[in-house]
Design a protein around this motif. Structure first.
Motif, PDB file in Angstrom:
ATOM      1  N   ASP A 255       0.823  -1.195   0.000  1.00 58.49           N
ATOM      2  CA  ASP A 255       0.000   0.000   0.000  1.00 58.49           C
ATOM      3  C   ASP A 255       0.866   1.257   0.000  1.00 58.49           C
ATOM      4  OD1 ASP A 255      -2.436   1.457   0.204  1.00 58.49           O
ATOM      5  OD2 ASP A 255      -2.087   1.715   2.353  1.00 58.49           O
ATOM      6  N   ARG A 256       0.641   2.128  -0.977  1.00 59.16           N
ATOM      7  CA  ARG A 256       1.304   3.423  -1.109  1.00 59.16           C
ATOM      8  C   ARG A 256       2.834   3.282  -1.237  1.00 59.16           C
ATOM      9  NH1 ARG A 256      -1.674   8.003   2.426  1.00 59.16           N
ATOM     10  NH2 ARG A 256      -0.646   9.195   0.774  1.00 59.16           N
ATOM     11  N   PHE A 257       3.267   2.158  -1.770  1.00 56.99           N
ATOM     12  CA  PHE A 257       4.705   1.901  -1.908  1.00 56.99           C
ATOM     13  C   PHE A 257       5.374   2.943  -2.797  1.00 56.99           C
ATOM     14  CE2 PHE A 257       8.265  -0.355  -4.084  1.00 56.99           C
ATOM     15  CZ  PHE A 257       9.036  -0.639  -2.969  1.00 56.99           C
ATOM     16  N   TYR A 258       4.676   3.390  -3.841  1.00 58.81           N
ATOM     17  CA  TYR A 258       5.284   4.299  -4.807  1.00 58.81           C
ATOM     18  C   TYR A 258       5.058   5.774  -4.473  1.00 58.81           C
ATOM     19  CZ  TYR A 258       6.198   0.163  -7.612  1.00 58.81           C
ATOM     20  OH  TYR A 258       6.655  -1.059  -8.051  1.00 58.81           O
ATOM     21  N   ASP A 259       4.541   6.057  -3.288  1.00 57.89           N
ATOM     22  CA  ASP A 259       4.403   7.451  -2.874  1.00 57.89           C
ATOM     23  C   ASP A 259       5.769   8.135  -2.897  1.00 57.89           C
ATOM     24  OD1 ASP A 259       1.758   7.024  -2.483  1.00 57.89           O
ATOM     25  OD2 ASP A 259       1.724   7.452  -0.338  1.00 57.89           O
ATOM     26  N   GLY A 260       5.853   9.282  -3.537  1.00 59.14           N
ATOM     27  CA  GLY A 260       7.107  10.039  -3.572  1.00 59.14           C
ATOM     28  C   GLY A 260       8.050   9.656  -4.687  1.00 59.14           C
ATOM     29  N   VAL A 261       7.785   8.548  -5.397  1.00 64.32           N
ATOM     30  CA  VAL A 261       8.676   8.109  -6.481  1.00 64.32           C
ATOM     31  C   VAL A 261       8.416   8.974  -7.714  1.00 64.32           C
ATOM     32  CG1 VAL A 261       9.340   6.212  -7.992  1.00 64.32           C
ATOM     33  CG2 VAL A 261       8.753   5.766  -5.591  1.00 64.32           C
ATOM     34  N   LYS A 262       9.455   9.613  -8.207  1.00 65.83           N
ATOM     35  CA  LYS A 262       9.323  10.518  -9.348  1.00 65.83           C
ATOM     36  C   LYS A 262       9.951   9.904 -10.600  1.00 65.83           C
ATOM     37  CE  LYS A 262       9.450  14.772  -6.580  1.00 65.83           C
ATOM     38  NZ  LYS A 262       9.418  14.091  -5.268  1.00 65.83           N
ATOM     39  N   PRO A 263       9.491  10.345 -11.773  1.00 66.68           N
ATOM     40  CA  PRO A 263      10.114   9.860 -13.019  1.00 66.68           C
ATOM     41  C   PRO A 263      11.588  10.259 -13.074  1.00 66.68           C
ATOM     42  CG  PRO A 263       8.046  11.019 -13.466  1.00 66.68           C
ATOM     43  CD  PRO A 263       8.381  11.275 -12.028  1.00 66.68           C
ATOM     44  N   LEU A 264      12.357   9.509 -13.826  1.00 66.53           N
ATOM     45  CA  LEU A 264      13.773   9.813 -14.005  1.00 66.53           C
ATOM     46  C   LEU A 264      13.905  11.156 -14.729  1.00 66.53           C
ATOM     47  CD1 LEU A 264      16.606   8.482 -13.627  1.00 66.53           C
ATOM     48  CD2 LEU A 264      16.393   7.695 -15.985  1.00 66.53           C
ATOM     49  N   PRO A 265      14.709  12.094 -14.205  1.00 65.18           N
ATOM     50  CA  PRO A 265      14.884  13.383 -14.896  1.00 65.18           C
ATOM     51  C   PRO A 265      15.347  13.186 -16.333  1.00 65.18           C
ATOM     52  CG  PRO A 265      15.836  13.466 -12.693  1.00 65.18           C
ATOM     53  CD  PRO A 265      15.463  12.031 -12.941  1.00 65.18           C
ATOM     54  N   ALA A 266      14.859  14.035 -17.204  1.00 60.66           N
ATOM     55  CA  ALA A 266      15.125  13.871 -18.636  1.00 60.66           C
ATOM     56  C   ALA A 266      16.611  13.927 -18.962  1.00 60.66           C
ATOM     57  CB  ALA A 266      14.371  14.940 -19.425  1.00 60.66           C
ATOM     58  N   ASP A 267      17.364  14.815 -18.289  1.00 60.23           N
ATOM     59  CA  ASP A 267      18.786  14.917 -18.602  1.00 60.23           C
ATOM     60  C   ASP A 267      19.542  13.680 -18.162  1.00 60.23           C
ATOM     61  OD1 ASP A 267      18.321  15.534 -15.949  1.00 60.23           O
ATOM     62  OD2 ASP A 267      19.765  17.180 -15.855  1.00 60.23           O
ATOM     63  N   VAL A 268      19.108  13.085 -17.047  1.00 56.48           N
ATOM     64  CA  VAL A 268      19.744  11.842 -16.603  1.00 56.48           C
ATOM     65  C   VAL A 268      19.391  10.701 -17.550  1.00 56.48           C
ATOM     66  CG1 VAL A 268      19.899  10.157 -14.727  1.00 56.48           C
ATOM     67  CG2 VAL A 268      19.747  12.598 -14.201  1.00 56.48           C
ATOM     68  N   ALA A 269      18.120  10.623 -17.935  1.00 59.47           N
ATOM     69  CA  ALA A 269      17.698   9.572 -18.861  1.00 59.47           C
ATOM     70  C   ALA A 269      18.481   9.656 -20.166  1.00 59.47           C
ATOM     71  CB  ALA A 269      16.199   9.686 -19.130  1.00 59.47           C
ATOM     72  N   GLU A 270      18.735  10.873 -20.639  1.00 58.88           N
ATOM     73  CA  GLU A 270      19.483  11.054 -21.882  1.00 58.88           C
ATOM     74  C   GLU A 270      20.921  10.571 -21.738  1.00 58.88           C
ATOM     75  OE1 GLU A 270      20.447  11.677 -25.650  1.00 58.88           O
ATOM     76  OE2 GLU A 270      18.414  11.800 -24.808  1.00 58.88           O
ATOM     77  N   ARG A 271      21.549  10.874 -20.601  1.00 58.27           N
ATOM     78  CA  ARG A 271      22.916  10.400 -20.368  1.00 58.27           C
ATOM     79  C   ARG A 271      22.961   8.880 -20.312  1.00 58.27           C
ATOM     80  NH1 ARG A 271      27.304  13.214 -18.574  1.00 58.27           N
ATOM     81  NH2 ARG A 271      27.122  15.479 -18.430  1.00 58.27           N
ATOM     82  N   TRP A 272      21.982   8.281 -19.677  1.00 61.69           N
ATOM     83  CA  TRP A 272      21.963   6.828 -19.574  1.00 61.69           C
ATOM     84  C   TRP A 272      21.803   6.175 -20.940  1.00 61.69           C
ATOM     85  CZ3 TRP A 272      18.641   5.318 -14.659  1.00 61.69           C
ATOM     86  CH2 TRP A 272      19.304   5.810 -13.521  1.00 61.69           C
ATOM     87  N   LYS A 273      21.028   6.816 -21.808  1.00 63.59           N
ATOM     88  CA  LYS A 273      20.846   6.247 -23.143  1.00 63.59           C
ATOM     89  C   LYS A 273      22.167   6.195 -23.904  1.00 63.59           C
ATOM     90  CE  LYS A 273      15.997   7.585 -23.794  1.00 63.59           C
ATOM     91  NZ  LYS A 273      15.056   8.475 -24.532  1.00 63.59           N
ATOM     92  N   ARG A 274      23.073   7.114 -23.595  1.00 63.86           N
ATOM     93  CA  ARG A 274      24.359   7.158 -24.305  1.00 63.86           C
ATOM     94  C   ARG A 274      25.361   6.145 -23.756  1.00 63.86           C
ATOM     95  NH1 ARG A 274      23.947  12.955 -23.694  1.00 63.86           N
ATOM     96  NH2 ARG A 274      25.855  12.986 -22.420  1.00 63.86           N
ATOM     97  N   LEU A 275      25.058   5.554 -22.613  1.00 60.16           N
ATOM     98  CA  LEU A 275      25.988   4.588 -22.037  1.00 60.16           C
ATOM     99  C   LEU A 275      26.033   3.314 -22.881  1.00 60.16           C
ATOM    100  CD1 LEU A 275      25.099   4.914 -18.234  1.00 60.16           C
ATOM    101  CD2 LEU A 275      27.163   5.757 -19.376  1.00 60.16           C
ATOM    102  N   PRO A 276      27.212   2.745 -23.086  1.00 59.59           N
ATOM    103  CA  PRO A 276      27.320   1.509 -23.863  1.00 59.59           C
ATOM    104  C   PRO A 276      26.902   0.308 -23.014  1.00 59.59           C
ATOM    105  CG  PRO A 276      29.485   2.199 -23.103  1.00 59.59           C
ATOM    106  CD  PRO A 276      28.542   3.273 -22.688  1.00 59.59           C
ATOM    107  N   PHE A 277      25.576   0.151 -22.868  1.00 55.89           N
ATOM    108  CA  PHE A 277      25.049  -0.917 -22.005  1.00 55.89           C
ATOM    109  C   PHE A 277      24.289  -1.930 -22.844  1.00 55.89           C
ATOM    110  CE2 PHE A 277      21.633  -2.619 -19.235  1.00 55.89           C
ATOM    111  CZ  PHE A 277      22.426  -3.272 -18.313  1.00 55.89           C
ATOM    112  N   ASP A 278      24.637  -3.185 -22.693  1.00 51.09           N
ATOM    113  CA  ASP A 278      24.027  -4.284 -23.441  1.00 51.09           C
ATOM    114  C   ASP A 278      23.036  -5.008 -22.517  1.00 51.09           C
ATOM    115  OD1 ASP A 278      23.346  -6.488 -24.927  1.00 51.09           O
ATOM    116  OD2 ASP A 278      25.363  -7.334 -25.022  1.00 51.09           O
ATOM    117  N   GLU A 279      21.744  -4.668 -22.654  1.00 49.82           N
ATOM    118  CA  GLU A 279      20.737  -5.281 -21.781  1.00 49.82           C
ATOM    119  C   GLU A 279      20.718  -6.796 -21.936  1.00 49.82           C
ATOM    120  OE1 GLU A 279      16.810  -3.821 -21.939  1.00 49.82           O
ATOM    121  OE2 GLU A 279      17.311  -1.794 -21.274  1.00 49.82           O
ATOM    122  N   GLU A 280      20.732  -7.257 -23.183  1.00 48.24           N
ATOM    123  CA  GLU A 280      20.676  -8.694 -23.428  1.00 48.24           C
ATOM    124  C   GLU A 280      21.895  -9.389 -22.830  1.00 48.24           C
ATOM    125  OE1 GLU A 280      20.460 -11.834 -27.200  1.00 48.24           O
ATOM    126  OE2 GLU A 280      20.041  -9.702 -27.491  1.00 48.24           O
ATOM    127  N   GLY A 281      23.069  -8.797 -23.021  1.00 47.43           N
ATOM    128  CA  GLY A 281      24.291  -9.397 -22.488  1.00 47.43           C
ATOM    129  C   GLY A 281      24.334  -9.372 -20.978  1.00 47.43           C
TER     130      GLY A 281
END
Length: 470
Positions: A255-281
């Motif tokens: 109950d109310r576990f996600y209270d206060g949880v905010k979306p990932l900031p756009a600038d952080v999300a953009e930096r993460w997209k540029r990381l060479p990360f292989d989800e499948e691997g």
């Protein structure tokens, strides 16, 4: 006096010319078996603290090993200077070496092992966690002191001797010395690089809630033939309750576990997209292929930016060799939640207990044991010191430094944020294969060398930030 940026090349050259001596100092510290969890090594922990205090004093710090209810805290202060005041935190204690037969050499006698890629591994307990990492900063300060006669910014140090055994003395020590240690930012070198060639600053740490649960039904263990069906089985009760903690889409159902949880900031999300990360691997390396977290989020988001619930242990009844047809009187589980910014650990704990109690029948009972908890911490991506550190790392490693999160928790960052209002910059030079806490722990010589150079550059960049601000 020349500006720090004008002295930078000379300080870096000093680091390079004196690497062998820096390595010998690391070896000397590693040879002290400062295992904090075993009382038999209490004198060695004191020796390590005294060694560090003496080392800091030799490079211009006012330093001492201060007694606590456990192992000493080492505190050092360099003379005050204009500009930002940084507090560097590290720990000199290490994990036990067991199982000793799995080591290829004496755990407390550093061994240099050449690698096919031309690098050299420093193999020993504490080589990476945290003596090698800690000394990268100390040696950077040594180089500044040798070349410039002073550090480019105001620096304080805090070295703990109980990080590997729960940090029991840290809270009481901060009650006494917190005002003395307060700085503009805390620097921590106890994390990883993004990959072998890419440095990283960890800006997001998940918090944690840990609970142990015991469900009791009958007053004693029962014969499953004589009492089966009629008597409640605590293993079934507990298993059914635990099974309701996660929804089919991977989300947590408290109950109310996600209270206060905010979306990932756009600038952080953009930096993460540029990381060479292989989800499948990432999953393939551990024998899996299907992400199990919340649907609609990438694997990086699932492990860095979203809260989670995991079953860490579940037991009861007979688990020995052969078979015993028993209905146990009680069943046990250990459950942990990883939290993100905005979540209150105690509210999550209360919601978890209420959830379990709601699934336990009236004629059964449930008890809980607390195993710790801490809030998540986030370093603002637009922090001027963070940006300066990223630039310095990128310059040293000749690539864009990564801004990373971590699925783990480093309670020390939360403690300093809550008590002293200090954000933490987590800059580490460990690699994923360093085998910390395991036999044959290692630290790459290149990580040690470039780690020292990196801190030299970061301190210069911090000083330049003050010049620009003025």
């Amino acid at each position: 006096m020349p500006a720090p940026t004008e002295q930078l090349d000379a300080v870096l050259a000093h680091v390079d010319a004196n690497l062998d001596q820096s390595l010998e100092r690391l070896f000397a510290l590693i040879r002290i078996p400062s295992v904090s969890t075993d009382p038999a090594y209490a004198d060695d922990c004191r020796r390590a603290a005294d060694w560090l205090a003496g080392t800091l004093a030799a490079i211009g710090f006012e330093a001492s090993a201060r007694p606590t209810g456990g192992h000493p805290m080492v505190v050092g202060h360099a003379p005050a200077k204009p500009g930002p005041h940084v507090l560097f935190y590290g720990h000199y204690d290490v994990q036990p070496v067991d199982p000793l037969p799995l080591w290829n050499s004496d755990p407390f006698e550093p061994t240099l092992v050449p690698q096919d890629n031309g690098d050299i591994h420093i193999v020993a307990r504490g080589a990476s966690d945290d003596k090698g990492q800690l000394l990268t900063f100390v040696e950077a300060c040594r180089a500044w002191h040798a070349v410039a006669g002073a550090l480019p910014v105001q620096v304080s140090m805090l070295f703990e001797g109980e990080e590997e055994s729960g940090s029991a003395s840290l809270g009481p020590f901060l009650d006494e010395a917190g005002a003395e240690l307060k700085a503009d930012v805390m620097l921590v070198c106890d994390t990883d690089m993004w990959d072998d060639k890419t440095p990283a600053i960890t800006t997001m740490l998940r918090g944690i809630v840990q609970e142990e649960v015991t469900v009791r039904c009958a007053s004693r263990d029962l014969h499953s033939g004589m009492f089966g069906n009629a008597a409640r089985n605590p293993l079934q009760v507990l298993s059914e309750a635990i099974a309701t903690l996660r929804a089919p889409d991977g989300s947590v159902t408290l109950d109310r576990f996600y209270d206060g949880v905010k979306p990932l900031p756009a600038d952080v999300a953009e930096r993460w997209k540029r990381l060479p990360f292989d989800e499948e691997g990432f999953l393939k390396d551990i024998g899996l292929s299907i992400p199990a977290g919340e649907a609609g989020y990438s694997v990086l988001e699932q492990v860095w930016a979203r809260p989670s619930c995991e079953i860490n242990g579940l037991w009861g009844g007979y688990t020995g060799d052969g078979f015993k047809t028993v209905i146990p009187a009680e069943a046990h589980a250990k459950i942990s939640f990883r939290l993100v910014a905005g979540q209150d650990p105690e509210k999550v704990r209360a919601a978890f207990r209420a959830h379990i109690r709601a699934h336990v029948p009236e004629d059964c009972s449930v008890d809980f044991v607390v195993h710790g908890g801490s809030s998540a911490t986030v370093m603002p991506i637009d922090s001027p010191l963070l940006q300066k550190a990223l630039g310095a790392l990128s310059e040293e490693w000749d690539c864009e430094a990564a801004v990373a999160g971590t699925g783990g928790s480093i309670p020390i960052a939360t403690v300093f944020k809550d008590r002293l209002g200090m954000d933490s910059l987590l800059v580490g030079f460990a690699k994923f294969d360093n085998r910390i806490h395991s036999p044959n722990e290692k630290y790459d010589l290149s990580s040690y060398h470039k780690g020292i150079r990196s801190w030299v550059r970061i301190l210069a960049a911090f000083a330049a930030a003050e010049t620009e601000r003025a």
